[in-house]
Design a protein around this motif. Structure first.
Motif, mmCIF file in Angstrom:
data_model
loop_
_atom_site.group_PDB
_atom_site.id
_atom_site.type_symbol
_atom_site.label_atom_id
_atom_site.label_comp_id
_atom_site.label_asym_id
_atom_site.label_seq_id
_atom_site.Cartn_x
_atom_site.Cartn_y
_atom_site.Cartn_z
ATOM 1 N N ALA A 85 58.027 57.888 -7.969
ATOM 2 C CA ALA A 85 56.808 58.671 -8.156
ATOM 3 C C ALA A 85 55.971 58.697 -6.880
ATOM 4 C CB ALA A 85 55.994 58.096 -9.317
ATOM 5 N N LEU A 86 55.906 57.548 -6.180
ATOM 6 C CA LEU A 86 55.181 57.510 -4.907
ATOM 7 C C LEU A 86 55.856 58.407 -3.876
ATOM 8 C CD1 LEU A 86 54.356 53.689 -4.694
ATOM 9 C CD2 LEU A 86 52.795 55.563 -5.253
ATOM 10 N N LEU A 87 57.180 58.379 -3.847
ATOM 11 C CA LEU A 87 57.914 59.270 -2.939
ATOM 12 C C LEU A 87 57.661 60.727 -3.295
ATOM 13 C CD1 LEU A 87 61.364 57.457 -2.635
ATOM 14 C CD2 LEU A 87 59.657 57.728 -0.834
ATOM 15 N N LEU A 88 57.642 61.030 -4.577
ATOM 16 C CA LEU A 88 57.391 62.399 -5.017
ATOM 17 C C LEU A 88 56.015 62.866 -4.540
ATOM 18 C CD1 LEU A 88 57.968 64.954 -6.620
ATOM 19 C CD2 LEU A 88 57.214 63.750 -8.682
ATOM 20 N N ALA A 89 54.988 62.032 -4.732
ATOM 21 C CA ALA A 89 53.643 62.403 -4.288
ATOM 22 C C ALA A 89 53.610 62.638 -2.780
ATOM 23 C CB ALA A 89 52.647 61.315 -4.689
ATOM 24 N N ALA A 90 54.277 61.745 -2.023
ATOM 25 C CA ALA A 90 54.315 61.914 -0.566
ATOM 26 C C ALA A 90 55.036 63.201 -0.182
ATOM 27 C CB ALA A 90 55.000 60.704 0.080
#
Length: 207
Positions: A85-90
């Motif tokens: 999810a953090l990668l997706l946001a980035a």
């Protein structure tokens, strides 16, 4: 009685497996869908024929990025889901950057640098982007527009001239003419979103 319970258990196990598979497939598909929607929204706000008001564009973009990250975590679950999810946001933020860099800046002006103000932006802890220096260049341009430009490096010394590409409608920030390119943020966005997709497809969350 025992056979009935066994069949019910197998059926429930199969249902759980199917549910987990659907959630995993949903998490794997979400990055691509979210990237298309985010790029479209950013492009509409930055370069559309009938642009969105800035507050609407910012709020809508934030909802897309945060909502997509939350949905991904719910689908993927666990520590892997959080990382994905953090990668997706980035990746979605990089997508917005690519949209910004690809937006037209049809006006150019030869400006004089009047002053330079360098400010340090600290990092916010482990895992956050590293600290960097932002240079605010005060400009004297024909007609007074643009009045300043912010970069991560010196573009000229005080008193020097620099050609600035900008949009008189102020929908995108000014840049040094010939330097804006969407390819670098786009390439990073593809790489980060691809990793998020792999994590989402690999995870097998408990329903």
């Amino acid at each position: 009685m025992g056979d009935t319970a066994a069949r019910a258990g197998r059926k429930q196990k199969q249902t759980d497996t199917d549910t987990g598979t659907r959630r995993s497939l949903g998490a794997a598909a979400l990055p691509a869908v979210a990237a298309v929607l985010t790029f479209g929204w950013a492009w509409w706000g930055l370069a559309g024929g009938s642009p969105l008001p800035s507050p609407v564009a910012l709020v809508g973009g934030a909802v897309l990025v945060l909502g997509s990250a939350i949905a991904y975590f719910v689908l993927a679950g666990g520590s892997g889901g959080l990382f994905g999810a953090l990668l997706l946001a980035a990746g979605l933020l990089l997508t917005v950057t690519a949209a910004d860099q690809s937006a037209a800046r049809p006006d150019e002006a030869l400006c004089v640098v009047r002053a330079i103000d360098a400010r340090e932006q600290a990092s916010y802890g482990e895992g956050a982007p590293p600290g960097r220096t932002v240079y605010r260049h005060e400009l004297q341009c024909p007609g007074g527009d643009p009045g300043e430009i912010k970069t991560d490096h010196h573009i000229a010394e005080v008193g020097g001239e620099v050609r600035i590409a900008h949009d008189r409608r102020h929908r995108v920030s000014p840049v040094v003419a010939g330097t804006n390119s969407p390819w670098t943020p786009a390439a990073w966005a593809v790489a980060v979103l691809a990793l998020s997709t792999v994590i989402g497809g690999w995870r097998r969350p408990r329903p």
